[in-house]
Motif scaffolding. Structure first.
Motif, PDB file in Angstrom:
ATOM      1  N   ASN A 188      -2.630 -41.578   7.402  1.00 49.37           N
ATOM      2  CA  ASN A 188      -1.844 -41.296   6.199  1.00 49.37           C
ATOM      3  C   ASN A 188      -1.716 -39.785   6.025  1.00 49.37           C
ATOM      4  O   ASN A 188      -2.601 -39.125   5.491  1.00 49.37           O
ATOM      5  N   ALA A 189      -0.598 -39.245   6.490  1.00 48.25           N
ATOM      6  CA  ALA A 189      -0.314 -37.814   6.376  1.00 48.25           C
ATOM      7  C   ALA A 189       0.943 -37.619   5.530  1.00 48.25           C
ATOM      8  O   ALA A 189       1.797 -36.792   5.833  1.00 48.25           O
ATOM      9  N   ALA A 190       1.037 -38.382   4.440  1.00 49.35           N
ATOM     10  CA  ALA A 190       2.279 -38.469   3.669  1.00 49.35           C
ATOM     11  C   ALA A 190       2.382 -37.469   2.532  1.00 49.35           C
ATOM     12  O   ALA A 190       3.273 -37.594   1.683  1.00 49.35           O
ATOM     13  N   GLY A 191       1.518 -36.483   2.477  1.00 46.37           N
ATOM     14  CA  GLY A 191       1.654 -35.422   1.491  1.00 46.37           C
ATOM     15  C   GLY A 191       1.644 -35.946   0.066  1.00 46.37           C
ATOM     16  O   GLY A 191       0.721 -36.655  -0.352  1.00 46.37           O
ATOM     17  N   ALA A 192       2.675 -35.611  -0.706  1.00 42.73           N
ATOM     18  CA  ALA A 192       2.761 -36.033  -2.097  1.00 42.73           C
ATOM     19  C   ALA A 192       2.783 -37.549  -2.247  1.00 42.73           C
ATOM     20  O   ALA A 192       2.470 -38.078  -3.309  1.00 42.73           O
ATOM     21  N   TRP A 193       3.152 -38.251  -1.190  1.00 46.71           N
ATOM     22  CA  TRP A 193       3.254 -39.707  -1.210  1.00 46.71           C
ATOM     23  C   TRP A 193       1.984 -40.386  -0.687  1.00 46.71           C
ATOM     24  O   TRP A 193       1.965 -41.590  -0.493  1.00 46.71           O
ATOM     25  N   ALA A 194       0.907 -39.625  -0.450  1.00 52.06           N
ATOM     26  CA  ALA A 194      -0.274 -40.178   0.212  1.00 52.06           C
ATOM     27  C   ALA A 194      -0.883 -41.338  -0.567  1.00 52.06           C
ATOM     28  O   ALA A 194      -1.225 -42.378   0.006  1.00 52.06           O
ATOM     29  N   ASP A 195      -1.062 -41.182  -1.879  1.00 55.60           N
ATOM     30  CA  ASP A 195      -1.634 -42.288  -2.655  1.00 55.60           C
ATOM     31  C   ASP A 195      -0.692 -43.486  -2.676  1.00 55.60           C
ATOM     32  O   ASP A 195      -1.148 -44.639  -2.668  1.00 55.60           O
ATOM     33  N   GLY A 196       0.619 -43.239  -2.702  1.00 56.34           N
ATOM     34  CA  GLY A 196       1.575 -44.333  -2.675  1.00 56.34           C
ATOM     35  C   GLY A 196       1.515 -45.119  -1.379  1.00 56.34           C
ATOM     36  O   GLY A 196       1.606 -46.359  -1.384  1.00 56.34           O
ATOM     37  N   ILE A 197       1.362 -44.420  -0.268  1.00 58.62           N
ATOM     38  CA  ILE A 197       1.219 -45.108   1.026  1.00 58.62           C
ATOM     39  C   ILE A 197      -0.059 -45.924   1.035  1.00 58.62           C
ATOM     40  O   ILE A 197      -0.100 -47.059   1.540  1.00 58.62           O
ATOM     41  N   ALA A 198      -1.131 -45.378   0.479  1.00 55.90           N
ATOM     42  CA  ALA A 198      -2.393 -46.125   0.419  1.00 55.90           C
ATOM     43  C   ALA A 198      -2.201 -47.422  -0.373  1.00 55.90           C
ATOM     44  O   ALA A 198      -2.625 -48.498   0.072  1.00 55.90           O
ATOM     45  N   ARG A 199      -1.579 -47.332  -1.523  1.00 55.03           N
ATOM     46  CA  ARG A 199      -1.358 -48.533  -2.327  1.00 55.03           C
ATOM     47  C   ARG A 199      -0.532 -49.556  -1.563  1.00 55.03           C
ATOM     48  O   ARG A 199      -0.794 -50.766  -1.626  1.00 55.03           O
ATOM     49  N   LEU A 200       0.481 -49.066  -0.839  1.00 55.35           N
ATOM     50  CA  LEU A 200       1.333 -49.962  -0.069  1.00 55.35           C
ATOM     51  C   LEU A 200       0.513 -50.722   0.972  1.00 55.35           C
ATOM     52  O   LEU A 200       0.812 -51.881   1.293  1.00 55.35           O
ATOM     53  N   ALA A 201      -0.525 -50.071   1.485  1.00 50.63           N
ATOM     54  CA  ALA A 201      -1.382 -50.686   2.499  1.00 50.63           C
ATOM     55  C   ALA A 201      -2.548 -51.470   1.897  1.00 50.63           C
ATOM     56  O   ALA A 201      -3.377 -52.004   2.639  1.00 50.63           O
ATOM     57  N   GLY A 202      -2.613 -51.509   0.567  1.00 46.36           N
ATOM     58  CA  GLY A 202      -3.720 -52.206  -0.072  1.00 46.36           C
ATOM     59  C   GLY A 202      -5.007 -51.416  -0.086  1.00 46.36           C
ATOM     60  O   GLY A 202      -6.095 -51.974  -0.237  1.00 46.36           O
ATOM     61  N   ILE A 203      -4.905 -50.089   0.053  1.00 42.78           N
ATOM     62  CA  ILE A 203      -6.063 -49.197   0.068  1.00 42.78           C
ATOM     63  C   ILE A 203      -6.180 -48.518  -1.294  1.00 42.78           C
ATOM     64  O   ILE A 203      -5.168 -48.124  -1.892  1.00 42.78           O
ATOM     65  N   ALA A 204      -7.375 -48.343  -1.794  1.00 41.42           N
ATOM     66  CA  ALA A 204      -7.576 -47.679  -3.081  1.00 41.42           C
ATOM     67  C   ALA A 204      -7.121 -46.225  -2.998  1.00 41.42           C
ATOM     68  O   ALA A 204      -7.529 -45.494  -2.080  1.00 41.42           O
ATOM     69  N   PRO A 205      -6.278 -45.768  -3.927  1.00 34.40           N
ATOM     70  CA  PRO A 205      -5.848 -44.361  -3.919  1.00 34.40           C
ATOM     71  C   PRO A 205      -7.015 -43.436  -4.264  1.00 34.40           C
ATOM     72  O   PRO A 205      -8.026 -43.875  -4.837  1.00 34.40           O
ATOM     73  N   LEU A 206      -6.834 -42.147  -3.945  1.00 37.29           N
ATOM     74  CA  LEU A 206      -7.919 -41.186  -4.144  1.00 37.29           C
ATOM     75  C   LEU A 206      -7.665 -40.217  -5.288  1.00 37.29           C
ATOM     76  O   LEU A 206      -8.481 -39.340  -5.540  1.00 37.29           O
ATOM     77  N   GLY A 207      -6.551 -40.360  -5.957  1.00 39.93           N
ATOM     78  CA  GLY A 207      -6.234 -39.422  -7.028  1.00 39.93           C
ATOM     79  C   GLY A 207      -5.601 -38.145  -6.532  1.00 39.93           C
ATOM     80  O   GLY A 207      -5.760 -37.073  -7.140  1.00 39.93           O
ATOM     81  N   ILE A 208      -4.867 -38.219  -5.437  1.00 50.23           N
ATOM     82  CA  ILE A 208      -4.157 -37.048  -4.910  1.00 50.23           C
ATOM     83  C   ILE A 208      -2.916 -36.817  -5.770  1.00 50.23           C
ATOM     84  O   ILE A 208      -2.049 -37.687  -5.882  1.00 50.23           O
ATOM     85  N   THR A 209      -2.835 -35.654  -6.376  1.00 51.22           N
ATOM     86  CA  THR A 209      -1.789 -35.351  -7.354  1.00 51.22           C
ATOM     87  C   THR A 209      -0.868 -34.260  -6.843  1.00 51.22           C
ATOM     88  O   THR A 209      -1.339 -33.195  -6.442  1.00 51.22           O
ATOM     89  N   PRO A 210       0.442 -34.489  -6.847  1.00 51.34           N
ATOM     90  CA  PRO A 210       1.401 -33.429  -6.484  1.00 51.34           C
ATOM     91  C   PRO A 210       1.632 -32.472  -7.661  1.00 51.34           C
ATOM     92  O   PRO A 210       1.699 -32.905  -8.814  1.00 51.34           O
TER      93      PRO A 210
END
Length: 361
Positions: A188-210
């Protein structure tokens, strides 16, 4: 279905492209970038400096580990540009603290004006200089990593916006447009979209904020030749300025939290930042030739997030670069490759742990 990949990287900024180059010798690599070109968002809108003393202790460890690559690999991507810090009346303590943190030597105002003649002697009361900082050719770094990735067999697909991620029998299936790819590991190297990609994969987001940061390109002040001027930073990051193609780029250095999107400059924020800049120089801003913005994405502790997700180890994070993505890319990409291929990391274990997503578990 296409051939299964060992590593599927989501995101074609400097993080994803450098990871592709590092991982390609170890297996089949596919990179998916949503936009029509690599380095479209934050990586295409960087201030493009290498400041080894920039960031917290963990970030600085990555900067230090990246320095030789920036200076030497593929002929290097650095060209020397000093950095100057300036302060106003009443900022003496803050100036001293920042100058020390940046490893600067204090210089006289006459020396400062010899380097940047537009500094206003009525408002600039302190100046510090560090001479070993550099411009970083961000486009060349991206192209070097992309060329290396392709030469080692990696596939880099642009215009491939990920819309679905599922996992079946230990294999990821990633859909972008009409196509679906299979992979053993997602990066997951999606920058501002990193937490969104995690959610899409069913992974808990980490609170990465743009956070948005705006920039303006203005004509060379007073018709001066600015090509040799230092990178100029105001105490407290109230604004910064940097020569760029015969012009000057000025940023208000704002950090406004935002949703992940194709960012644009806020006119009022830009105007306020330019006013702070004008306060400390003798040449007014007569016009803005071009303005833009990018999103700098931070984890809660403002260090990068690099490593396997603690709950789902075949989902790896390479995110939270903030304003340090280009500076740290050589070491960050080396670390993610080491962690995913079972190699002992070159970085100290304390730094590896400080970067690990497990720190949020």
């Amino acid at each position: 279905m296409t051939t299964q990949y060992d590593f599927l990287i989501i995101g074609g900024g400097v993080a994803g492209v450098s990871a592709a180059a590092r991982l390609a010798p170890h297996g089949r690599v596919l990179l998916l970038e949503a936009e029509p070109a690599l380095a479209y968002h934050a990586s295409g809108r960087s201030a493009a400096m290498f400041l080894e003393a920039y960031g917290n202790a963990t970030v600085r460890a990555l900067n230090e580990a990246s320095a030789s690559h920036h200076a030497e690999a593929d002929g290097g991507v650095l060209s020397r540009r000093p950095m100057m810090l300036i302060g106003r009346p009443g900022e003496e303590e803050a100036f001293a603290a920042e100058a020390t943190a940046f490893g600067m030597d204090e210089i006289t105002l006459d020396e400062a004006r010899a380097l940047i003649p537009i500094l206003n002697p009525a408002t600039v009361t302190r100046a510090g200089l560090r001479g070993d900082t550099s411009d970083l050719d961000t486009d060349l770094l991206i192209q070097n990593f992309a060329r290396a990735a392709r030469a080692r067999g990696a596939e880099l697909h642009t215009g491939a916006r990920v819309s679905a991620i599922t996992r079946e029998g230990g294999t990821w299936e990633v859909t972008a447009g009409p196509d679906t790819w299979r992979a053993a590991c997602i990066v997951n190297a999606a920058g501002a979209w990193a937490d969104g990609i995690a959610r899409l994969a069913g992974i808990a987001p980490l609170g990465i904020t743009p956070y948005r940061r705006s920039m303006a390109r203005i004509p060379a002040p007073g018709g001066h030749d600015v090509s040799r001027w230092p990178f100029l930073d105001a105490v407290g990051e109230r604004w910064y300025a940097k020569p760029d193609a015969g012009k000057l780029i000025v940023s208000p250095s704002e950090e406004d939290a935002a949703e992940a999107h194709d960012a644009w400059a806020d006119d009022m924020v830009l105007a306020e930042g330019l006013a702070r800049y004008e306060e400390m120089v003798t040449e007014p801003v007569t016009r803005v030739e071009h303005s833009w913005a990018g999103l700098r994405s931070f984890a809660p502790d403002r260090a990068l997030v690099i490593g396997r997700d603690p709950a789902v180890p075949d989902f790896a994070w390479l995110a939270g670069q903030g304003g340090y993505g280009f500076q740290t890319a050589p070491a960050a990409s080396r670390l993610i490759a080491d962690l995913l291929t079972g190699q002992p990391p070159e970085l100290p274990q304390s730094v590896v742990q400080a970067l690990s997503p497990a720190r949020f578990a």
